[in-house]
Design an enzyme around this catalytic site. Structure first.
Site, short mmCIF file in Angstrom:
data_model
loop_
_atom_site.label_atom_id
_atom_site.label_comp_id
_atom_site.label_asym_id
_atom_site.label_seq_id
_atom_site.Cartn_x
_atom_site.Cartn_y
_atom_site.Cartn_z
N LYS A 176 -0.92 -0.18 -5.12
CA LYS A 176 -0.33 -1.06 -6.14
C LYS A 176 -1.25 -2.24 -6.43
O LYS A 176 -1.41 -2.64 -7.58
CB LYS A 176 1.05 -1.54 -5.68
N ASP A 213 11.56 -2.19 -10.16
CA ASP A 213 11.92 -0.89 -9.60
C ASP A 213 13.17 -0.33 -10.28
O ASP A 213 13.51 0.84 -10.13
CB ASP A 213 12.21 -1.02 -8.10
N GLN A 221 9.08 -3.14 -0.80
CA GLN A 221 8.80 -1.76 -0.38
C GLN A 221 9.87 -1.25 0.58
O GLN A 221 10.13 -1.87 1.60
CB GLN A 221 7.42 -1.70 0.28
#
Length: 282
Positions: free
Chosen positions: A53, A120, A97
Site C-alpha cells: 500500500k 475500505d 489492517q
C-alpha cells in the site's frame, strides 16, 4: 481456451489514470490525497499488504502515513489514533489492517472511523449506501472485480451471476454490485445444497471461499466467465486460487489467474477510494 483477464495490466492502466488525476488535483488544490494505514502486531501477511500500500501511494503520488503498533496496543490507544486521523486535514482515507489481535474489537474500530474517510467501505453507513446504490466508496476487492469485468468488455446485464461466499468484505457487497449492474444474482455458502448444480447455471461465477482449487471443470458451465477471488497456498508453497485453473480454463470464456488476477486490483481500488475521498473533502 479461456481469455486470461490480466489483473496486472488492468491495474497498471487504472493506476496511471489515478496518478494523472492526482497531479491535476494537487495542481488545483495545493495538496495531495492522503492515506493512513494502521497495522497492529506482526502478522507477516498484513505487513506485506502495508508495504504494498505504501508503494502504491508513492506510485500514484499520494501522501501516506503508516502506523505499525505493537501487538499489546490497547483499545484506548488504537481509538485515540483513529480519532487523531479523523481530525487530520492531511489524511483523507484511513485503513486499519485486519485481522487485529484478539483482545481488540474490530467492530469498535470500524465504527470509529469517519465514514467520509472509510476507504475500505466497512462502516455501516457506507454498507447501507452500497445496498441502495448511492455510494461514494466500494469495498476494494468487489470494486476490483467489477473493474476487471468492465474493462474486459464483459456484459453483466441479464446474466446469471453466482457468488460463492457471503463475507461482509467480498461476497455480500459483490452480490449487490452485480445486482446494481442488472445481473440475476445467486449467493451460495457452506449451507447451499447442490452447490455444483447451482454453479453450473452461472454465466459469471465469482469464487470467494478460501479453499484451494475447490472449483473444478465439472462445476463450470461451458463458456462461463470465472472470477477467482481466492488466495491460498498449496502444500508445495505455490499460490493458488479457489478455482482449479488447469481444469477450468479450457471450459471458461474468461478467467482470472492467481496470482495476477483480482489481487493487484484490490490495492488499486483503495487508491481510487482515497482519491474520491480527497475530492469530496474540498
Amino acid at each position: 481456451m479461456a481469455n486470461i483477464i490480466d489483473g496486472k495490466a488492468i491495474s497498471a492502466a487504472i493506476r496511471a489514470e489515478i496518478k494523472e488525476s492526482t497531479e491535476a488535483f494537487a495542481k488545483e488544490y495545493g495538496f495531495r490525497p492522503g492515506l493512513a494505514v494502521i497495522i497492529v502486531g506482526e502478522d507477516p501477511a498484513s505487513q506485506v499488504y502495508v508495504r504494498n500500500k505504501r508503494r502504491a501511494c508513492e506510485e500514484v503520488g499520494f501522501y501516506s502515513e503508516a502506523y505499525e503498533l505493537p501487538a499489546e496496543t490497547t483499545q484506548e490507544e488504537l481509538n485515540a489514533l483513529v480519532d487523531k486521523l479523523n481530525a487530520s486535514d492531511k489524511i483523507h482515507g484511513i485503513l486499519c489492517q485486519l485481522p487485529l489481535p484478539k483482545h481488540l474489537d474490530e467492530n469498535e474500530v470500524i465504527m470509529r472511523i469517519d465514514p467520509k474517510k472509510d476507504v475500505d467501505a466497512f462502516h455501516p453507513t457506507n454498507v447501507g449506501k452500497i445496498m441502495i446504490g448511492d455510494y461514494s466508496f466500494l469495498p476494494c476487492t468487489p470494486a476490483g472485480v467489477m473493474a476487471l469485468l468492465e474493462r474486459s468488455g464483459i456484459e453483466i446485464s441479464g446474466k446469471e451471476c453466482v457468488v460463492v461466499g457471503r463475507s461482509n468484505i467480498v461476497g455480500k457487497p459483490q452480490a449487490m454490485l452485480l445486482l446494481h449492474s442488472h445481473g440475476t444474482v445467486t449467493v451460495c455458502h457452506s449451507r447451499t445444497k447442490n452447490l455444483a448444480e447451482v454453479c453450473r447455471r452461472a454465466d459469471i461465477l465469482v469464487a470467494a471461499i478460501g479453499k484451494a482449487d475447490f472449483f473444478t471443470a465439472d462445476m463450470i458451465k461451458e463458456g462461463a466467465v470465472v472470477i477467482d477471488v481466492g488466495m491460498n497456498r498449496r502444500a508445495d508453497g505455490k499460490l493458488t486460487g479457489d478455482v482449479d485453473f488447469e481444469s477450468v480454463a479450457p471450459k471458461a470464456s474468461y478467467i482470472t489467474p492467481v496470482p495476477g488476477g483480482v489481487g493487484p486490483m484490490t490495492i488499486t481500488m483503495l487508491m481510487q477510494n482515497t482519491l474520491t475521498a480527497a475530492k469530496q473533502s474540498v
